[in-house]
Each structure stands twice: as structure tokens, then as C-alpha cells.
Design an enzyme around this catalytic site. Sequence first.
Site, PDB file in Angstrom:
ATOM      1  N   SER A   1       0.821  -1.215   0.000  1.00 15.58           N
ATOM      2  CA  SER A   1       0.000   0.000   0.000  1.00 15.58           C
ATOM      3  C   SER A   1       0.847   1.253   0.000  1.00 15.58           C
ATOM      4  O   SER A   1       0.385   2.320  -0.366  1.00 15.58           O
ATOM      5  CB  SER A   1      -0.863   0.050   1.262  1.00 15.58           C
TER       6      SER A   1
ATOM      7  N   HIS B   1      -2.216  -3.104  -6.686  1.00 17.62           N
ATOM      8  CA  HIS B   1      -2.771  -2.749  -5.382  1.00 17.62           C
ATOM      9  C   HIS B   1      -4.289  -2.897  -5.371  1.00 17.62           C
ATOM     10  O   HIS B   1      -5.007  -2.081  -5.932  1.00 17.62           O
ATOM     11  CB  HIS B   1      -2.360  -1.308  -5.024  1.00 17.62           C
TER      12      HIS B   1
ATOM     13  N   ASN C   1      -4.554   5.768  -1.038  1.00 24.13           N
ATOM     14  CA  ASN C   1      -4.063   5.813   0.340  1.00 24.13           C
ATOM     15  C   ASN C   1      -3.419   7.143   0.677  1.00 24.13           C
ATOM     16  O   ASN C   1      -3.474   7.603   1.823  1.00 24.13           O
ATOM     17  CB  ASN C   1      -3.088   4.666   0.599  1.00 24.13           C
TER      18      ASN C   1
HETATM   19  N1  LIG Z   1      -5.537  -4.330   4.925  1.00 20.86           N
HETATM   20  C1  LIG Z   1      -5.858  -3.561   3.893  1.00 20.86           C
HETATM   21  O1  LIG Z   1      -6.909  -2.927   3.891  1.00 20.86           O
HETATM   22  C2  LIG Z   1      -4.940  -3.490   2.689  1.00 20.86           C
HETATM   23  C3  LIG Z   1      -5.453  -2.991   1.486  1.00 20.86           C
HETATM   24  C4  LIG Z   1      -4.628  -3.007   0.343  1.00 20.86           C
HETATM   25  C5  LIG Z   1      -3.326  -3.459   0.437  1.00 20.86           C
HETATM   26  N2  LIG Z   1      -2.846  -3.910   1.641  1.00 20.86           N
HETATM   27  C6  LIG Z   1      -1.473  -4.413   1.657  1.00 20.86           C
HETATM   28  O2  LIG Z   1      -1.523  -5.840   1.534  1.00 20.86           O
HETATM   29  C7  LIG Z   1      -0.435  -6.431   2.224  1.00 20.86           C
HETATM   30  C8  LIG Z   1      -0.973  -7.434   3.237  1.00 20.86           C
HETATM   31  O3  LIG Z   1      -1.737  -6.752   4.213  1.00 20.86           O
HETATM   32  P1  LIG Z   1      -2.870  -7.477   5.067  1.00 20.86           P
HETATM   33  O4  LIG Z   1      -3.693  -6.418   5.684  1.00 20.86           O
HETATM   34  O5  LIG Z   1      -3.521  -8.541   4.262  1.00 20.86           O
HETATM   35  O6  LIG Z   1      -1.971  -8.151   6.202  1.00 20.86           O
HETATM   36  P2  LIG Z   1      -2.343  -9.341   7.204  1.00 20.86           P
HETATM   37  O7  LIG Z   1      -1.514  -9.148   8.392  1.00 20.86           O
HETATM   38  O8  LIG Z   1      -3.818  -9.449   7.361  1.00 20.86           O
HETATM   39  O9  LIG Z   1      -1.863 -10.663   6.404  1.00 20.86           O
HETATM   40  C9  LIG Z   1      -0.537 -10.919   6.069  1.00 20.86           C
HETATM   41  C10 LIG Z   1      -0.354 -12.440   5.934  1.00 20.86           C
HETATM   42  O10 LIG Z   1       0.941 -12.708   5.436  1.00 20.86           O
HETATM   43  C11 LIG Z   1       1.416 -13.889   6.037  1.00 20.86           C
HETATM   44  N3  LIG Z   1       2.864 -13.981   5.921  1.00 20.86           N
HETATM   45  C12 LIG Z   1       3.804 -13.350   6.671  1.00 20.86           C
HETATM   46  N4  LIG Z   1       5.038 -13.723   6.251  1.00 20.86           N
HETATM   47  C13 LIG Z   1       4.875 -14.587   5.225  1.00 20.86           C
HETATM   48  C14 LIG Z   1       5.759 -15.338   4.393  1.00 20.86           C
HETATM   49  N5  LIG Z   1       7.081 -15.257   4.549  1.00 20.86           N
HETATM   50  N6  LIG Z   1       5.239 -16.149   3.448  1.00 20.86           N
HETATM   51  C15 LIG Z   1       3.905 -16.252   3.296  1.00 20.86           C
HETATM   52  N7  LIG Z   1       3.009 -15.572   4.062  1.00 20.86           N
HETATM   53  C16 LIG Z   1       3.489 -14.752   5.001  1.00 20.86           C
HETATM   54  C17 LIG Z   1       0.909 -13.773   7.468  1.00 20.86           C
HETATM   55  O11 LIG Z   1       0.867 -15.061   8.080  1.00 20.86           O
HETATM   56  C18 LIG Z   1      -0.480 -13.157   7.267  1.00 20.86           C
HETATM   57  O12 LIG Z   1      -1.472 -14.144   7.153  1.00 20.86           O
HETATM   58  C19 LIG Z   1       0.353  -5.289   2.848  1.00 20.86           C
HETATM   59  O13 LIG Z   1       1.398  -4.940   1.989  1.00 20.86           O
HETATM   60  C20 LIG Z   1      -0.689  -4.169   2.915  1.00 20.86           C
HETATM   61  O14 LIG Z   1      -0.125  -2.893   2.926  1.00 20.86           O
HETATM   62  C21 LIG Z   1      -3.641  -3.961   2.740  1.00 20.86           C
END
Ligand SMILES: NC(=O)c1ccc[n+]([C@@H]2O[C@H](COP(=O)([O-])OP(=O)(O)OC[C@H]3O[C@@H](n4cnc5c(N)ncnc54)[C@H](O)[C@@H]3O)[C@@H](O)[C@H]2O)c1
Length: 596
Positions: free
Chosen positions: A121, A142, A192
Site C-alpha cells: 500500500s 494494489h 491511500n
Molecule cells: N488491509 C488492507 O486494507 C490493505 C489494502 C490493500 C493493500 N494492503 C497491503 O496488503 C499487504 C498485506 O496486508 P494485510 O492487511 O492482508 O496483512 P495481514 O496481516 O492481514 O496478512 C498478512 C499475511 O501474510 C502472512 N505472511 C507473513 N510472512 C509470510 C511469508 N514469509 N510467506 C507467506 N506468508 C506470510 C501472514 O501469516 C499473514 O497471514 C500489505 O502490503 C498491505 O499494505 C492492505
Amino acid sequence: MAREFTSVGVVGLGTMGAGIVEVFARNGIDVTAVEISAAAVERGRATLTGSTDRAVAKGKLAEADRDALLARVDWQVGLDALHSVDLVIEAVPEHLDLKQRIFAELDRVCKPEAILATNTSSLSVTEISVATTRPNQVIGIHFFNPAPVMKLVEVVRTVVTSADVVADVEALCERLGKVDVTISDRAGFIANALLFGYLNHAVSMFESRYATREDIDAAMKLGCGLPMGPLALMDLIGLDTAYEILDTMYRRGGRDRRHAPVPLIKQMVTAGLLGRKSGRGFYTYERPGSPVVVPDEHTPVTTGAALADGARAIAKVGIVGSGTMATGIIEVFAKAGYEVISVTRGAEKSAKVCEAVKTSLNKGVVRGKLSETDRDAALGRVTWSATLDHLADVDLVVEAVVEELSVKKALFASLDEICKPGVVLATTTSSLPVIDVAMATQRPADVIGLHFFNPAPIMPLVEIVQTIRTSAETSATARAVCAALGKTGVVCGDRSGFIVNALLFPYLNDAVKMLEASYSTADDIDYAMKLGCGYPMGPFELLDVVGLDVSLAIQRELYLELREPGFAPAPLLEHLVTAGYLGRKSGRGFRDHTKR
Ligand SMILES: NC(=O)c1ccc[n+]([C@@H]2O[C@H](COP(=O)([O-])OP(=O)(O)OC[C@H]3O[C@@H](n4cnc5c(N)ncnc54)[C@H](O)[C@@H]3O)[C@@H](O)[C@H]2O)c1
């Protein structure tokens, strides 16, 4: 010819990853879904099953299609399973070093022609790409939360991403039924960059007890038509993710203090209050992962009896003014059964207001929303007057005269002489300090702000503005009156912009700055906010409707009162106003309205 993607990999199956798996599998693409442990895989699988089961229950997905969708997903632990996919999208936590490690590993595991994409993000896609030997095949894709629902995808190309890769990914987005905007690699991209300053500001309002979580959220939903309030959205995003995004944006985006994460966010993350995913954030949820909010110790008691606690009885209401707001407010009170005395500055003005109220009530009758009997009864409750002396025995006065402090102060001084003791004196000001008006009377404890929104008969929100001198009784009375009017009253302090304008206008101003910096176009920025965040209008559409002069005046007020450098009005906004481009009302603002 765009490249055909038949199999993709998704790394990280949390809030975003699990949703992204669903998007691909729904569109007939095989997905290898990867996590760090068997337990994490199971969590991801449960999210997908839950989401698709809900879609089946709602009749949005046939059972057979759900089964086919689930069969397309291969659940795996570890990146080695991704050796033969055409594209990988990474959605692990927002840490640069972690993402770089994963990309270096993907570079080793994946076939040479595979595209490697990140769902980051706020981190630099360029910095992530240089961890591989193929930075020209690295791109940002994204998605927005929830990925299966939100239409927007921001495609982020770095200076080295090859044009073919960009075109292939754009075609893929189209196949997924998404709308993409392609942009360069800047912190927060479009959505964002415009969203997170607003979210952080909302958290700081909550942290400083300026307003309750329910009131902040209700204000933005009802005042701006947003699909959810900022604190509920923080819970959906995840507080840990939101913290990382803010922190990165602060460091990458020029150290704008508005992106420095409010201390409360870090405290909540440390305490394990991560939002929906952990079952508790700003709100408490039925269980981890559930969208259902359950009452907790902060939930307000909203029954009628509790609202009326300490409130004074109000039967007769005086409304001063003859403009759009006064007219709407007269209608609102009369329809709700109050006896109303409308006071204007002359019989002619009274006749005009009376006509306007009649016309509006008649519209209600034509639309079948009001019976003729109720219309007549409402009109029968209003007395038309041109002298303030008739307000001697009302229980509440609502002032809606011109937005000039000297005029309002003089009026309140007169009301102080005329009105009986115990009357609540309310101002509808949208930008002046209520305390200034209150101190023009000998009874500041009885003075409060009742900020109605335009058009008052339709907009469900009223901001109840308490000054440092407002009594608890006056406040309770205002809340009871709003409830009796069928409005949602949100209580806040007496600061510039109250809740809604203080949160809305800096975001609009930021959009103008983004346009001015030539990062994107007005159309793409509008799309991003509508399709990525579910806003009813994009910032430039809204600015043209509100009026650029009005928006500039509000932004100047906010800047002057809060002295926040990031609130300084965008020079482009000033120039457009100077040039007479005021929006729809002048035929031209950010867009030319004469041609439509
Ligand atoms: N939450 C949102 O609203 C949102 C929206 C758009 C983009 N993002 C982006 O998406 C990405 C993920 O965010 P999220 O909110 O889903 O996070 P989250 O914490 O909900 O999920 C992340 C997942 O990644 C897994 N993980 C960690 N290390 C790993 C590895 N080495 N191999 C495989 N899996 C691994 C974790 O176990 C976890 O389940 C981030 O870069 C975030 O900025 C988030």
C-alpha cells in the site's frame, strides 16, 4: 496480444491475500495460495470458505460455481510451490525487509518469464524490485479491501517496469472485472495518499476525546455518504497494517506530520487490538474475523429514556433567518410536531420563506412521503413573524442567519434580553466559534451549536457543538431534540470544522495538491476514491458541487485555527477561485459544466 495468465500464486493469506485468491479463482484462474505455516493456510482457507458461503447464501454465487472456485485453489506452505505459475502477487505484512526477502526468494523459485507483483500500500515498489534479478518484471498490483468487492486496482509501474508487463497486467485487471488506474511509484499511490491523513486525523479526534467513536463514524457516514466511518475502516484495514502504512508514508512522503501515526494506534497494536481480524479494535466484534459489532463498555446507551435524562422539555421553537437553512429547519421542526415561530427581517421575507416551506412540503406530498393532512398540520404549527419579541416564551431558539460573527453576536445579545430563562439558544453556524456567540449573552451555559446539513429535511445528521461553557442540561436537551426530529445528533467540541468539515476538506485539498503535482488526472483521482473506497463522489466532483470558494474559505479557517502546515490551501485552489472558476454554480471549476 496480451499475455494469457492461466495460473497465479498468492503469497500471504491475511486480510488482503485471501480476498485476492477469491478474485482470481472466481474468474477461472488457477491459484496456488501460499502461507508460512499449516495453521495460517487453514486461516486463509477458512476466510475463503466463509466468504464464498456467504455469497451462496445471498444468492450471488451458485453452489456449483462455489465448488468449482474452491477446486481451483491449491493450498501450500512455502514459496517452492510457486515454480510454475505465470504471475505471483505478494500480500504479506507491510515491511520492506520482509518483502525484499520474499522477492529474492520468488526470483529464485519462479520461472524466468513470471511476473512478480506486490500488493503493498505504501512501500516503494522500486525498492522491492531491486531485490530480484528481474526488476523490469516487477510491478505493483494494489487491490482494495475487501478485494472481491472493490472495483479499483492501482497498477504501479516503476521506472524500470517494462511496458509489456504493464500492458499484460492492465489486461489481466480487465479480465478480473476491475477498473485499473496506472500510476508511478509514490508513497500511498492515489487512494491511500488521500485516505490515510484523514484516517489518522479521525483517530486523533477519538484519542483526544473530541467526539466518541460512534459519533465520528456516524458523522462521516451520514454527513458525507461514506460507506463506513473512519474508525470502522481502520478496524477493517487492520491497525497493524494501518500503522505500517502511515509510518511508511510519513517517512517516504515528506514527513507530513499528518501521517505520523497517532500514538494510540501503536498502543492498540501492542495490546493486540488489531481490528476485525483479532476481534477487537476501535470496536468489539462477535469473534475474530467477524464483521458483526457487539456492544462493549464504550457502547452508548441510546434508548429514548436515557437520551431525555436531564433534558429540558421543548414544545415551542423559534427559528430566526430566511435563507436555505432556516427554511429547511422550519420544515423539519414543524413536521416533527413542534410549535414553530419563524422570525425574519420583514413580512416580505416571511412570505417568501412560507412559500418555500409550502413548496417543499408539497413535494413530499407528490412523492407520497407525506399525507395532505400531515402537510396541513405541519403548516398550521408555524407562526410567521418579523419581530424577535415574539420569541419571549419559546423553549428553544435556532439561529440560521448570515454567517457573520458580528450579526450573530448582536442577535444573541437581543435574544438574551427577550427570551425567558431556561431557553436553549442554538446557532447553526458551520464555521464560527460557538463560544464567541455564547459570550454575547449572559447565559453561555444555555448556548450550543446545532449544525444542520443542507438540505435539512433530507440530511440525517446534526452536529451538536458543545462549548467549554455549555451545560450538561443544554447538551442533553439538544440530543433529545435531535432524536425527536429523527436526526442523528453527534456531539463534538467547538473547533473549526467540527467533525465533518475538519475531516473532509483537508482530504479535498490534498486531492487538489496531488493534481497540481501532476501525479494523476482529476478523472483517475475521482475513480480511485469512488471505486477503491466506495465514496459517492470523487473529490473533484464534490469540490465542483460544494463550490471552490466555499471550500477554500473552510480550508483557510482550518489552517488558521489549527496551524497545521499540511492544511495550507493548495495554490491551485486559490488560483481557480481568483480566476472565477467556482464550480457548477459558475459553469466551470475543475471541470467545464457548460458543455455537459
Ligand atoms: N488491509 C488492507 O486494507 C490493505 C489494502 C490493500 C493493500 N494492503 C497491503 O496488503 C499487504 C498485506 O496486508 P494485510 O492487511 O492482508 O496483512 P495481514 O496481516 O492481514 O496478512 C498478512 C499475511 O501474510 C502472512 N505472511 C507473513 N510472512 C509470510 C511469508 N514469509 N510467506 C507467506 N506468508 C506470510 C501472514 O501469516 C499473514 O497471514 C500489505 O502490503 C498491505 O499494505 C492492505
